[in-house]
Design an enzyme around this catalytic site. Sequence first.
Site, PDB file in Angstrom:
ATOM      1  N   CYS A  53       0.854  -1.206   0.000  1.00  0.00           N
ATOM      2  CA  CYS A  53       0.000   0.000   0.000  1.00  0.00           C
ATOM      3  C   CYS A  53       0.883   1.247   0.000  1.00  0.00           C
ATOM      4  O   CYS A  53       0.616   2.233  -0.695  1.00  0.00           O
ATOM      5  CB  CYS A  53      -0.893   0.038   1.233  1.00  0.00           C
ATOM      6  SG  CYS A  53      -1.888  -1.424   1.504  1.00  0.00           S
ATOM      7  N   CYS A  95       2.457   3.252  -3.187  1.00  0.00           N
ATOM      8  CA  CYS A  95       1.723   4.348  -3.840  1.00  0.00           C
ATOM      9  C   CYS A  95       1.242   5.409  -2.849  1.00  0.00           C
ATOM     10  O   CYS A  95       1.312   6.597  -3.109  1.00  0.00           O
ATOM     11  CB  CYS A  95       0.514   3.816  -4.593  1.00  0.00           C
ATOM     12  SG  CYS A  95       0.924   2.677  -5.926  1.00  0.00           S
ATOM     13  N   HIS A  96       0.724   4.947  -1.701  1.00  0.00           N
ATOM     14  CA  HIS A  96       0.040   5.881  -0.791  1.00  0.00           C
ATOM     15  C   HIS A  96       0.947   6.425   0.306  1.00  0.00           C
ATOM     16  O   HIS A  96       0.490   7.245   1.117  1.00  0.00           O
ATOM     17  CB  HIS A  96      -1.174   5.192  -0.148  1.00  0.00           C
ATOM     18  CG  HIS A  96      -2.217   4.733  -1.129  1.00  0.00           C
ATOM     19  ND1 HIS A  96      -3.009   5.608  -1.822  1.00  0.00           N
ATOM     20  CD2 HIS A  96      -2.585   3.493  -1.535  1.00  0.00           C
ATOM     21  CE1 HIS A  96      -3.842   4.916  -2.613  1.00  0.00           C
ATOM     22  NE2 HIS A  96      -3.606   3.633  -2.456  1.00  0.00           N
ATOM     23  N   CYS A 143      -7.418  -2.256  -5.231  1.00  0.00           N
ATOM     24  CA  CYS A 143      -5.983  -1.982  -5.221  1.00  0.00           C
ATOM     25  C   CYS A 143      -5.185  -3.284  -5.269  1.00  0.00           C
ATOM     26  O   CYS A 143      -4.228  -3.414  -6.018  1.00  0.00           O
ATOM     27  CB  CYS A 143      -5.585  -1.205  -3.965  1.00  0.00           C
ATOM     28  SG  CYS A 143      -5.808   0.576  -4.103  1.00  0.00           S
ATOM     29  N   CYS A 157     -35.474  -1.718   9.582  1.00  0.00           N
ATOM     30  CA  CYS A 157     -34.443  -1.071  10.403  1.00  0.00           C
ATOM     31  C   CYS A 157     -35.084   0.020  11.250  1.00  0.00           C
ATOM     32  O   CYS A 157     -34.769   0.188  12.424  1.00  0.00           O
ATOM     33  CB  CYS A 157     -33.375  -0.424   9.515  1.00  0.00           C
ATOM     34  SG  CYS A 157     -32.647  -1.478   8.256  1.00  0.00           S
ATOM     35  N   CYS A 186     -36.872  -0.355  14.915  1.00  0.00           N
ATOM     36  CA  CYS A 186     -36.051  -0.324  16.128  1.00  0.00           C
ATOM     37  C   CYS A 186     -35.238   0.964  16.225  1.00  0.00           C
ATOM     38  O   CYS A 186     -35.234   1.631  17.251  1.00  0.00           O
ATOM     39  CB  CYS A 186     -35.081  -1.513  16.150  1.00  0.00           C
ATOM     40  SG  CYS A 186     -35.863  -3.088  16.561  1.00  0.00           S
ATOM     41  N   HIS A 187     -34.493   1.287  15.159  1.00  0.00           N
ATOM     42  CA  HIS A 187     -33.440   2.302  15.275  1.00  0.00           C
ATOM     43  C   HIS A 187     -33.908   3.730  15.039  1.00  0.00           C
ATOM     44  O   HIS A 187     -33.186   4.670  15.335  1.00  0.00           O
ATOM     45  CB  HIS A 187     -32.276   1.938  14.357  1.00  0.00           C
ATOM     46  CG  HIS A 187     -31.665   0.615  14.711  1.00  0.00           C
ATOM     47  ND1 HIS A 187     -30.953   0.420  15.872  1.00  0.00           N
ATOM     48  CD2 HIS A 187     -31.710  -0.600  14.102  1.00  0.00           C
ATOM     49  CE1 HIS A 187     -30.561  -0.845  15.945  1.00  0.00           C
ATOM     50  NE2 HIS A 187     -31.016  -1.485  14.891  1.00  0.00           N
ATOM     51  N   ARG A 196     -22.585  -6.814  10.779  1.00  0.00           N
ATOM     52  CA  ARG A 196     -23.601  -6.321  11.721  1.00  0.00           C
ATOM     53  C   ARG A 196     -24.980  -6.285  11.058  1.00  0.00           C
ATOM     54  O   ARG A 196     -25.981  -6.655  11.668  1.00  0.00           O
ATOM     55  CB  ARG A 196     -23.204  -4.927  12.228  1.00  0.00           C
ATOM     56  CG  ARG A 196     -24.088  -4.413  13.347  1.00  0.00           C
ATOM     57  CD  ARG A 196     -23.874  -5.224  14.621  1.00  0.00           C
ATOM     58  NE  ARG A 196     -24.904  -4.985  15.622  1.00  0.00           N
ATOM     59  CZ  ARG A 196     -26.051  -5.670  15.679  1.00  0.00           C
ATOM     60  NH1 ARG A 196     -26.313  -6.615  14.782  1.00  0.00           N
ATOM     61  NH2 ARG A 196     -26.921  -5.429  16.620  1.00  0.00           N
ATOM     62  N   CYS A 220     -28.466  -8.369  12.272  1.00  0.00           N
ATOM     63  CA  CYS A 220     -29.795  -7.794  12.502  1.00  0.00           C
ATOM     64  C   CYS A 220     -30.843  -8.563  11.702  1.00  0.00           C
ATOM     65  O   CYS A 220     -31.911  -8.893  12.210  1.00  0.00           O
ATOM     66  CB  CYS A 220     -29.821  -6.321  12.065  1.00  0.00           C
ATOM     67  SG  CYS A 220     -29.505  -5.160  13.397  1.00  0.00           S
TER      68      CYS A 220
END
Lengths: 153, 294
Positions: free
Chosen positions: B109, B112-113, B147, B210, B213-214, B251, B255
């Site tokens: 990585c 280049c970065h 990449c 979603c 609940c949220h 995650r 749910c």
Amino acid sequence: MIPRMVWIASACIAAGVTAASAEVVAPDKVMMEDMTVGKSLSGQAGNPDEGRKVFASRKLGNCLACHANADLKNELFHGQVGPPLDGVADRWEEPQLRAILVDSKKVFGGQSIMPSFYRIINDQRTQEKFHNKTILTAEQIEDIIAYLKTLKE
Amino acid sequence: MMKLMMAGAFATVAAAVFVTAAAAQDSANIGEQGLQTEPMELVIDDEKMMTRVKAPADSPFTELISGWEFRNPGTRKMELDDFDNPAFIWVEQGEELWSTVDGTEGKSCATCHEDASDSMKGVRAAFPKWDEAKGKPQAMEHQVNECRTERMGADAWKWESDQMLGMTAYVGLQSRGMPVQVEIDGPMQEWWQRGKDLYYQRVGQLDMSCANCHEDNYGKMIRADRLSQGQINGFPTYRLKWQKIGSLHRRFKGCMQNIRAVGYKRGSDEFTALELYVASRGQGLSVETPAVRQ
């Protein structure tokens, strides 16, 4: 003499089976009128002791996930998403409780978070093991109703 | 005297903001449950994280609240100090991988970065990002694998692998404290709408979206868990329940599993669209990567 006894016994068993299965109301045959369901889903009165167990079980009703209930204060962690159910029998009649359990959205409106415990939902990316199944059986719902009717203040 | 007046004016403004009915309602939502019995600010390395910010006018919320605010004091404390934050095991792996040459092109990585603390600053805050060549938005994991496969000649990492989690945690850390700021205009508009549709769509046998609940019930207990706004500013995040760091798409899958639905695949268009939409609901919250949650 003996053959006749056998015949009568078989006839009784056959009739009994037919009668019992005919009395269970299929999820798509539930008659809801004015946000009430008058007729027992199982064709029988529920058992409040069994209902208490179904209510508390995380694998069955899991009602405590959302509702507090002082009668089950020995169980840890009562939810706050729905209203507490203490005295619920003073607020709702049996046919109303049945309608709420069968399909809450038809009573509370489409925004309700409460699951519909007696509706088959196959077309919402439902996991296959839950296809053609309701969350609770007719008998379990009647047991819960019988239990809820004991919650008076 | 001038100073005093200024302070007074500031206090008045602050008080006025604080007591707007809507904000008070939001505070009550979580305050009432004893959440702030042990008040704390999220300050890491002397930098204060914005864990509560006023929501923009078009938001469904009046206040945007980081998931950190909903956790118990013990869990919150773990994020205050990087030595107590178990996610740093993966951050260290990511840092090492950053300069490890891999693939047929003989590159890392860093080739280049160069210095990640420079080149990766702000990157987490802006993902998912539009990719012109691919004609769709990319999550950070997609970008890392692009990449690797297209420029390094290396194999793609699996979404939930320790390498990918380490790299996304390390890169994400370079934006910690910066406000979430994803692009939702132009070609992203259509993807944002797709994510929004998914957010409000009821799924599974339990028939919940979603939002149920949220959005409608955050701050309340659902059995032993306190529902949050589902903000994603801390991902990848160390979750006590997982005993490891995990991706946002993991995650999401969890749910969906809970409501008896079949989740989408990690890295799918659906989850990328949902990630974009949910990120947009938290514009202005500080990036907390890698956060600690329960």
